[in-house]
Design a protein around this motif. Sequence first.
Motif, short mmCIF file in Angstrom:
data_model
loop_
_atom_site.label_atom_id
_atom_site.label_comp_id
_atom_site.label_asym_id
_atom_site.label_seq_id
_atom_site.Cartn_x
_atom_site.Cartn_y
_atom_site.Cartn_z
N LYS A 41 35.87 6.31 4.38
CA LYS A 41 35.66 7.63 4.96
C LYS A 41 36.18 7.68 6.39
O LYS A 41 36.70 8.69 6.84
CB LYS A 41 34.19 8.02 4.91
CG LYS A 41 33.59 8.10 3.53
CD LYS A 41 34.49 8.84 2.54
CE LYS A 41 34.71 10.29 2.88
NZ LYS A 41 35.59 10.98 1.90
N LYS A 42 36.04 6.58 7.12
CA LYS A 42 36.59 6.53 8.46
C LYS A 42 38.11 6.68 8.39
O LYS A 42 38.72 7.40 9.20
CB LYS A 42 36.22 5.20 9.12
CG LYS A 42 36.79 5.02 10.51
CD LYS A 42 36.36 3.68 11.11
CE LYS A 42 36.98 3.46 12.48
NZ LYS A 42 36.57 2.16 13.07
N GLN A 46 40.55 9.53 10.08
CA GLN A 46 41.73 9.19 10.87
C GLN A 46 42.99 9.80 10.26
O GLN A 46 43.89 10.25 10.99
CB GLN A 46 41.85 7.67 10.97
CG GLN A 46 40.74 7.04 11.81
CD GLN A 46 40.71 5.53 11.73
OE1 GLN A 46 41.12 4.93 10.73
NE2 GLN A 46 40.20 4.89 12.78
N ARG A 47 43.04 9.84 8.94
CA ARG A 47 44.20 10.46 8.29
C ARG A 47 44.22 11.96 8.56
O ARG A 47 45.29 12.56 8.73
CB ARG A 47 44.18 10.18 6.79
CG ARG A 47 45.45 10.64 6.07
CD ARG A 47 45.50 10.20 4.62
NE ARG A 47 44.41 10.75 3.86
CZ ARG A 47 43.35 10.07 3.45
NH1 ARG A 47 43.23 8.78 3.76
NH2 ARG A 47 42.39 10.64 2.74
N ALA A 48 43.05 12.59 8.62
CA ALA A 48 42.98 14.02 8.93
C ALA A 48 43.58 14.29 10.30
O ALA A 48 44.33 15.26 10.49
CB ALA A 48 41.53 14.50 8.88
N LYS A 52 47.08 16.44 11.31
CA LYS A 52 47.15 17.45 12.37
C LYS A 52 48.29 17.14 13.33
O LYS A 52 49.09 18.03 13.69
CB LYS A 52 45.83 17.49 13.13
CG LYS A 52 45.84 18.41 14.34
CD LYS A 52 44.53 18.34 15.11
CE LYS A 52 44.56 19.21 16.35
NZ LYS A 52 43.31 19.11 17.13
N GLN A 53 48.37 15.87 13.74
CA GLN A 53 49.39 15.46 14.71
C GLN A 53 50.80 15.68 14.14
O GLN A 53 51.68 16.22 14.82
CB GLN A 53 49.20 14.00 15.08
CG GLN A 53 50.23 13.47 16.06
CD GLN A 53 50.09 11.98 16.31
OE1 GLN A 53 49.28 11.31 15.68
NE2 GLN A 53 50.89 11.45 17.22
N VAL A 54 51.00 15.28 12.91
CA VAL A 54 52.33 15.41 12.31
C VAL A 54 52.69 16.87 12.10
O VAL A 54 53.83 17.29 12.35
CB VAL A 54 52.40 14.62 10.99
CG1 VAL A 54 53.73 14.87 10.28
CG2 VAL A 54 52.24 13.13 11.25
N MET A 55 51.73 17.68 11.65
CA MET A 55 52.01 19.10 11.46
C MET A 55 52.31 19.79 12.78
O MET A 55 53.11 20.73 12.84
CB MET A 55 50.84 19.79 10.75
CG MET A 55 50.64 19.33 9.31
SD MET A 55 49.32 20.23 8.46
CE MET A 55 50.12 21.81 8.17
N ASP A 56 51.67 19.32 13.85
CA ASP A 56 51.89 19.92 15.17
C ASP A 56 53.22 19.49 15.79
O ASP A 56 53.84 20.28 16.51
CB ASP A 56 50.75 19.53 16.12
CG ASP A 56 49.50 20.37 15.92
OD1 ASP A 56 49.62 21.44 15.29
OD2 ASP A 56 48.43 19.97 16.39
#
Length: 765
Positions: A41-42, A46-48, A52-56
């Motif tokens: 789950k951690k 972290q993947r979430a 976000k970072q890659v989409m941004d």
Amino acid sequence: MSRNFWKSESAGTFCHVSNYHLLLTFFLLFCSLTSTFAQGKKADYQRAEKVKQVMDTKVFYAPSAFHWLEDNAKVWYANSTPTGKKFVLADVKNKTKQPAFDHQKLASGLAIASGMKVNPDSLPFTDIAFVDNGKALEFTVNETAWKCSLDSYVCTKTVKRPDVRRRGFWGDNGEDNTRQNIVSPDGKWTAFVKSYNVYVEATDKSVKEFAMSFDGSEGDYYSPVLSWSPDSKKLVAYKIRPNKPHLIYFIESTPNDQFQPKLHSRNYLKPGDALPQKQPHLFLIDSKKHIEVETGMGHQYAVTNPKWWKDSRGFTFEYNQRGHQAYRVISVDADGKAVDLISETSKTFIDYSGKKYRQDINDGKEIIWASERDGWNHLYLYDGLTGKVKNQITKGEWVVRKVVKVDEAKQTIIFEGSGREKGQDPYLIQYYKVHFDGSGLTALTSENGTHAATFSSDYQYFVDTYSRVDLPPVTTVKSAVDGKILQELEKADITELQKMGWKAPEVFVAKARDDKTDIYGIIVRPINYNPKKSYPVIELIYAGPHSSHAPKVFNSDFRYRFLHELAELGFVVVQLDGMGTSNRSKAFHDVCWQNIKDAGFPDRIKWIKAAAAKYPYMDATRVGVFGNSAGGQNSAAALLLHPDFYKVAVSSSGCHDNRMDKIWWNEQWMGYPIGPQYTESSNSTHAAKLKGKLLLILGEMDDNVDPASTMQFMDALIKANKPFDFLMVPGMGHSLGGDYGEHKRRDFFVKHLLGVEPPAWEGMD
């Protein structure tokens, strides 16, 4: 545990010891599995963040803002590329595309002048202006304005252009009663309000001030916003019967500039509050005649400022009747006689804030007007002298979304529309051109996506960017005459997204409650989803009737990325537009009237069940929902009114009772006068029905939705002895709770929908 537990003198005691070791073994195994699962789950969290970072930052060649130069055939834009941000200049006539300037030289010149370290691949500004006939650039860095020669790349500080935007609180409907000297068009006269009355004097003081009115008073005064006729012989003023301000208060617990809390207030009108009532008065300067215009207006919600015809034959203003079921364009001639040019009525509401459009043609001889009178939002051509409809300009089971340009000389209109192209999502925006008489309707765009156009100032060309949630943006330059592609500019690159396994959302369509109407939404799955597993469903809800809300363009805004981030924790996330929202037919929209609590829930539930029937890995027995503002009201209502379907909700900045929220938004949909419909739609009314798990998030400085709305809902829940969770964020305004609130929201869904204890926050970075 008895003291004899560890004895082994008997077989019975031996069994106890054996059971203990067995339990201990299972316990250690469980701890090991739990630890592994928690690590998983951690990793999901972290993947979430990675998504976000890659989409941004890793979607390339997808510019969103375009700026035409004065010669109209050149356009510049900022472009994100794998090597950094680049400014591009495209020449339509020559079909060339090149850097707008030498990035390395400009970075060096700016570094020398400013003393800053400047990276040519990440220049510290986003907006530029070509000046001196294209020989220099102006831009702003950290509030400092700069000008750089494109010959020498020498940069110098310059004067920053003043920000002329009006400052003020959006919810304050009060009048500015300070004296304003309004000079007549010919410059001979100055008009102003003094001691609540209208006065005029010669600008050169050759004629001393004289009163045009004598009936003004503190409680019935003339507005200082006066309007001269173009011939300078007539003057219009509104006489106002004022209302009492409605102050709401906020305690800022932790201000930055002092230790002790601060008390703040806003003038914030709410449904049912008294509103200013205005009546137009006409003044004839030469004869000093005062005419009170008889308009037949009833209880006003608002009237617009007077607008004179250029030939001074009279003026018009628009009247919005309280309750939003009548809207009129009123014409007043030079003798003070008033007639209705346009009169709109509705049994439900007139969407004045989202669909109203008016454009006067040939000094008001004709008027272009938008109306939903045939059940769809379309344009009509009026005779501006008689008030008769000359012809309907657009028609059909589709809607005009926005008028872009009215060309009087060519008798044409460029506009945005949606729903006209067969086989496409009816919310996708396309551009069209049509003649005033309704002939020659031409599609300027047609590709299957939602389009955003930026037109040159002469409206000969436009930059067209189109995309869908499942189609990265494509950018071209097109002819504004026939829509022909003139130049290819950019095609988005999402390679980095695809490398991490990212999948685009799926556009899903299911029938509404009537089993006829199509409901459109999107489905977002986690990168590592396995169709053989079972996933809880989370809906992002926003049923605000002022628009439609499910994303239609690629990587459009933070909400789009929200869905993907949340999905990575082990959910299927959806968003859709149910009945009661805008941009479809009038009947589709009317479902919300005096019935905000409906929120399209019958359509939403049916849609999610249809998706789960097609995709069995979507577990429709474990459904969560979250939303902000109107969506905060909707998400909490899901557990009050539909708890058999929705099990977990996170509500932020919620408008939980429409009587507590801003007047213009709530009276538009819930009506006036205030009646039992407001009580019935209030979450506080239904608090005792709460089932499931509810988290409320609130910013203490929310001046969009009165924080007391959430507090009153909490009070009702407490009185009903209903358990819920609450997060107050100090200093925060109208929001979903910021980064902290987002983490709490994710944890809440993980715990109550997945049944997993969220990982510790430490070490999550």
